[in-house]
Design a protein around this motif. Structure first.
Motif, PDB file in Angstrom:
ATOM      1  N   ASP A  84       2.599 -11.742  -3.069  1.00 44.47           N
ATOM      2  CA  ASP A  84       3.439 -12.088  -4.265  1.00 44.47           C
ATOM      3  C   ASP A  84       2.770 -11.490  -5.468  1.00 44.47           C
ATOM      4  N   PHE A  85       1.451 -11.374  -5.420  1.00 46.04           N
ATOM      5  CA  PHE A  85       0.605 -10.875  -6.756  1.00 46.04           C
ATOM      6  C   PHE A  85       0.901  -9.452  -6.767  1.00 46.04           C
ATOM      7  N   LYS A  86       1.312  -8.432  -5.705  1.00 47.74           N
ATOM      8  CA  LYS A  86       1.112  -7.211  -5.525  1.00 47.74           C
ATOM      9  C   LYS A  86       1.810  -6.276  -6.544  1.00 47.74           C
ATOM     10  N   PRO A  87       3.288  -6.819  -6.852  1.00 51.02           N
ATOM     11  CA  PRO A  87       4.069  -6.103  -7.953  1.00 51.02           C
ATOM     12  C   PRO A  87       3.394  -5.994  -9.023  1.00 51.02           C
ATOM     13  N   LYS A  88       2.695  -7.018  -9.522  1.00 46.27           N
ATOM     14  CA  LYS A  88       2.171  -6.850 -10.847  1.00 46.27           C
ATOM     15  C   LYS A  88       0.874  -5.761 -10.711  1.00 46.27           C
ATOM     16  N   ILE A  89       0.042  -6.029  -9.784  1.00 43.11           N
ATOM     17  CA  ILE A  89      -0.962  -5.001  -9.686  1.00 43.11           C
ATOM     18  C   ILE A  89      -0.667  -3.635  -9.458  1.00 43.11           C
ATOM     19  N   GLU A  90       0.408  -3.476  -8.804  1.00 40.93           N
ATOM     20  CA  GLU A  90       1.053  -2.000  -8.384  1.00 40.93           C
ATOM     21  C   GLU A  90       1.619  -1.637  -9.834  1.00 40.93           C
ATOM     22  N   THR A  91       2.116  -2.294 -10.792  1.00 43.14           N
ATOM     23  CA  THR A  91       2.715  -1.860 -11.893  1.00 43.14           C
ATOM     24  C   THR A  91       1.291  -1.598 -12.962  1.00 43.14           C
ATOM     25  N   PHE A  92       0.457  -2.403 -12.813  1.00 41.27           N
ATOM     26  CA  PHE A  92      -0.728  -2.062 -13.475  1.00 41.27           C
ATOM     27  C   PHE A  92      -1.383  -0.778 -12.910  1.00 41.27           C
ATOM     28  N   PHE A  93      -1.428  -0.449 -11.965  1.00 43.35           N
ATOM     29  CA  PHE A  93      -2.012   0.837 -11.130  1.00 43.35           C
ATOM     30  C   PHE A  93      -1.388   1.895 -11.765  1.00 43.35           C
ATOM     31  N   LYS A  94       0.142   2.002 -11.801  1.00 41.11           N
ATOM     32  CA  LYS A  94       0.967   2.903 -12.210  1.00 41.11           C
ATOM     33  C   LYS A  94       0.558   3.163 -13.856  1.00 41.11           C
ATOM     34  N   ARG A  95       0.595   2.276 -14.706  1.00 38.71           N
ATOM     35  CA  ARG A  95       0.094   2.516 -15.897  1.00 38.71           C
ATOM     36  C   ARG A  95      -1.355   3.289 -16.202  1.00 38.71           C
ATOM     37  N   ILE A  96      -2.169   2.861 -15.399  1.00 43.28           N
ATOM     38  CA  ILE A  96      -3.579   3.278 -15.454  1.00 43.28           C
ATOM     39  C   ILE A  96      -3.984   4.429 -14.801  1.00 43.28           C
ATOM     40  N   GLU A  97      -3.340   5.228 -13.665  1.00 43.10           N
ATOM     41  CA  GLU A  97      -3.718   6.070 -12.903  1.00 43.10           C
ATOM     42  C   GLU A  97      -4.085   7.343 -13.780  1.00 43.10           C
ATOM     43  N   ARG A  98      -3.259   7.685 -14.725  1.00 41.22           N
ATOM     44  CA  ARG A  98      -3.693   8.896 -15.435  1.00 41.22           C
ATOM     45  C   ARG A  98      -5.092   8.930 -15.971  1.00 41.22           C
ATOM     46  N   TYR A  99      -5.520   7.503 -16.128  1.00 44.73           N
ATOM     47  CA  TYR A  99      -6.914   7.157 -16.795  1.00 44.73           C
ATOM     48  C   TYR A  99      -8.010   7.143 -15.735  1.00 44.73           C
ATOM     49  N   LEU A 100      -7.719   6.756 -14.477  1.00 40.36           N
ATOM     50  CA  LEU A 100      -8.430   6.496 -13.410  1.00 40.36           C
ATOM     51  C   LEU A 100      -7.813   7.340 -12.186  1.00 40.36           C
ATOM     52  N   PRO A 101      -8.043   8.663 -12.142  1.00 40.07           N
ATOM     53  CA  PRO A 101      -7.150   9.472 -11.143  1.00 40.07           C
ATOM     54  C   PRO A 101      -7.707   9.242  -9.703  1.00 40.07           C
ATOM     55  N   PHE A 102      -8.745   8.573  -9.584  1.00 37.73           N
ATOM     56  CA  PHE A 102      -9.412   8.275  -8.231  1.00 37.73           C
ATOM     57  C   PHE A 102      -8.565   7.134  -7.593  1.00 37.73           C
ATOM     58  N   LEU A 103      -7.598   6.382  -8.196  1.00 39.57           N
ATOM     59  CA  LEU A 103      -6.862   5.077  -7.741  1.00 39.57           C
ATOM     60  C   LEU A 103      -6.247   5.467  -6.244  1.00 39.57           C
ATOM     61  N   LYS A 104      -5.764   6.350  -5.792  1.00 36.86           N
ATOM     62  CA  LYS A 104      -4.924   6.605  -4.863  1.00 36.86           C
ATOM     63  C   LYS A 104      -5.870   7.277  -3.556  1.00 36.86           C
ATOM     64  N   GLU A 105      -7.192   7.223  -4.090  1.00 38.71           N
ATOM     65  CA  GLU A 105      -8.105   7.643  -2.922  1.00 38.71           C
ATOM     66  C   GLU A 105      -8.563   6.743  -2.407  1.00 38.71           C
ATOM     67  N   TYR A 106      -8.567   5.576  -2.452  1.00 42.58           N
ATOM     68  CA  TYR A 106      -9.246   4.503  -1.953  1.00 42.58           C
ATOM     69  C   TYR A 106      -8.173   3.384  -1.529  1.00 42.58           C
ATOM     70  N   HIS A 107      -8.689   2.567  -0.476  1.00 44.85           N
ATOM     71  CA  HIS A 107      -7.878   1.365  -0.290  1.00 44.85           C
ATOM     72  C   HIS A 107      -8.723  -0.052  -1.146  1.00 44.85           C
ATOM     73  N   PHE A 108      -8.235  -0.688  -1.842  1.00 45.61           N
ATOM     74  CA  PHE A 108      -9.024  -1.687  -2.399  1.00 45.61           C
ATOM     75  C   PHE A 108      -8.710  -3.116  -1.856  1.00 45.61           C
ATOM     76  N   LYS A 109      -9.611  -3.961  -1.725  1.00 44.05           N
ATOM     77  CA  LYS A 109      -9.676  -5.425  -1.344  1.00 44.05           C
ATOM     78  C   LYS A 109      -9.912  -5.932  -2.609  1.00 44.05           C
ATOM     79  N   ILE A 110      -8.857  -6.863  -3.161  1.00 45.39           N
ATOM     80  CA  ILE A 110      -9.324  -7.530  -4.566  1.00 45.39           C
ATOM     81  C   ILE A 110      -9.390  -9.144  -4.254  1.00 45.39           C
ATOM     82  N   GLU A 111     -10.215  -9.589  -4.434  1.00 48.31           N
ATOM     83  CA  GLU A 111     -10.918 -11.088  -4.166  1.00 48.31           C
ATOM     84  C   GLU A 111     -11.046 -11.539  -5.355  1.00 48.31           C
TER      85      GLU A 111
END
Length: 361
Positions: A84-111
Motif C-alpha cells: 500500500d506504500f507503493k503508489p506514493k513511491i511510484e509517484t515520487f519516482f515519476k517526479r524525480i526520474e528526469r533528475y535521476l535517470p538511472f531509476l529504471k535500471e535497477y530493482h530497489f528494495k526499500i526497508e
C-alpha cells in the motif's frame, strides 16, 4: 540553482548492485507552510527546528535488471512488506526520474523503520522521504565523478521536496529555511537551506516534547488541505503574514527574545488551523484535548513565568517547545498535568537535532 542544475549530463561510472543506509529526522515548522503551487513549490516560506530522536532509517538495496521499461521496487516497514506504500513511491519516482535517470535500471528494495510508532501522529513523510532521497543521492554519487557536499545536500533536499514538501527541511539542521524570502540570503523554493544568520544561545538545544492526543488517521489529508488554499478567501493575507513572521524571527533569533518567539510560534500554529476551519469545505483537526492542553500551557506560563509554548502540525497532537534550562520543570508539568489528555498517556521527548546521517552497512 535552478531545476536544470539537478539534471545530470552523463554518469562516468557503473554500479551493478549494493546497498546504502541513511537515518533522517522529522522536523517541526515554526512558521508554517500551508498551500503549494505546481511541483511542490510552497506558497510561502517556512522555517523549522530539525528534530533529533524522531527519525526514519532506510536501507536501500539495488541491483541492475535487464529491462529498463518500468520502475521496480519493493517496500518494507519494520520487515513487513507494504504494497500500500507503493503508489506514493511510484509517484515520487515519476517526479524525480528526469533528475535521476538511472531509476529504471535497477530493482530497489526499500526497508524502512521509524524510531516512533507509525501511528503516533508524527509526520513520517518528512523523515521517510528525506531518508529515501539521501539513499538515492548516495547511489548517484557512486555513479558520478565529482559531487560536492553542498550539491549533494541541495539535490537531496530538492528531491525530497518532490516526495513530501516538508521533507526538504530534514536533510540538515538545526534551523532550516524553505521558500524564498527577501531577507534571507540563499533561500529557495526548490530546497531547504540552513538558517544563515546569528542564533542566540537561548535557542541552543531547544526541547520539543510531543503530546500524542490522537493517533488515528486524519479526517482530511495534508495534500487535500494544501489544495483548499487555492480558492481560500484569506490565502493572500496568510501568505503575507508568513513572510512577516519570518522577518520578525531574524531579529528574535539574534537577540534571544523568548517572549516574542513564543507569540509568533503560537500565532503561526493557530493561524494554520484557522485556515483549515475557514476553507471550503471547512474542517477541524484539533480535538477537545488539544484545546485543554493549550489552556493548561497558558495558565502554567502565567503562574511560573515559564517560556514554554506550543505549536501544532496539521493534526491534533501538540508539540511543546521550551529552552533546555526549563527541561526539568516542564517535564514535571507534563507528567503531572498534561499526560491525562494524551491517548494512552503517550508522549515523546525530543530536542533540536543536526540533520540526517549516513550509516555504515
Amino acid at each position: 540553482m535552478t531545476e536544470q542544475d539537478f539534471i545530470p549530463k552523463t554518469y562516468s561510472k557503473t554500479k551493478d548492485s549494493g546497498s546504502v543506509t541513511w537515518s533522517s529526522p522529522s522536523n517541526i515548522a515554526l512558521v508554517k507552510y500551508w498551500g503549494k503551487k505546481e511541483d511542490q513549490i510552497p506558497e510561502n516560506p517556512s522555517i523549522s527546528f530539525t528534530l533529533d530522536n524522531c527519525k526514519t532509517t532506510t536501507i536501500l538495496s539495488f541491483s541492475k535488471k535487464e529491462s529498463n521499461d518500468a520502475f521496480s521496487f519493493d517496500v518494507f516497514l519494520d520487515d513487513d512488506k507494504k504494497d500500500d506504500f507503493k503508489p506514493k513511491i511510484e509517484t515520487f519516482f515519476k517526479r524525480i526520474e528526469r533528475y535521476l535517470p538511472f531509476l529504471k535500471e535497477y530493482h530497489f528494495k526499500i526497508e524502512t523503520s521509524n524510531t516512533f510508532p507509525h501511528s503516533s501522529g508524527i509526520a513520517s513523510s518528512a523523515s521517510g522521504m528525506s531518508a529515501l532521497a539521501l539513499c538515492l543521492m548516495s547511489l548517484e554519487k557512486e555513479l558520478s565523478e565529482n559531487i560536492s557536499q553542498d550539491y549533494f545536500n541541495q539535490k537531496a533536499s530538492f528531491l525530497a521536496r518532490l516526495g513530501s514538501g516538508s521533507a526538504c527541511r530534514s536533510i540538515e539542521g538545526n534551523l532550516i529555511v524553505w521558500g524564498t524570502h527577501q531577507n534571507i540570503d540563499g533561500s529557495s523554493d526548490l530546497f531547504g537551506v540552513k538558517y544563515p544568520y546569528e542564533v542566540h544561545q537561548n535557542f541552543k538545544n531547544y526541547q520539543d516534547t510531543i503530546l500524542l492526543v490522537d493517533k488515528g488517521e486524519k479526517q482530511v489529508s495534508s495534500t487535500v488541505g494544501h489544495d483548499l488554499m487555492h480558492n481560500h478567501p484569506f490565502a493572500t493575507r496568510r501568505f503575507a503574514q508568513a513572510h512577516e513572521s519570518m522577518s520578525k524571527l531574524i531579529k528574535i533569533f539574534k537577540n534571544g527574545d523568548l517572549d516574542a518567539f513564543l507569540k509568533i510560534v503560537e500565532s503561526e500554529a493557530l493561524t494554520l488551523h484557522a485556515m483549515m476551519m475557514t476553507s471550503m469545505p471547512y474542517f477541524i483537526l484539533m480535538k477537545p484535548n488539544t484545546l485543554e492542553i493549550i489552556n493548561k500551557i497558558w495558565a502554567f506560563r502565567i503562574e511560573t513565568n515559564s517560556k514554554v509554548c506550543f505549536t501544532l502540525d496539521a493534526g491534533a497532537n501538540v508539540h511543546i517547545l521550551y529552552p533546555e534550562r526549563e527541561k526539568d520543570a516542564v517535564l514535571k508539568f507534563i507528567k503531572t498535568e498534561l499526560v491525562a489528555y494524551c491517548q494512552n498517556g503517550h508522549y515523546i521527548s525530543d530536542q533540536i537535532g543536526f540533520g540526517a546521517q549516513q550509516i555504515d552497512n
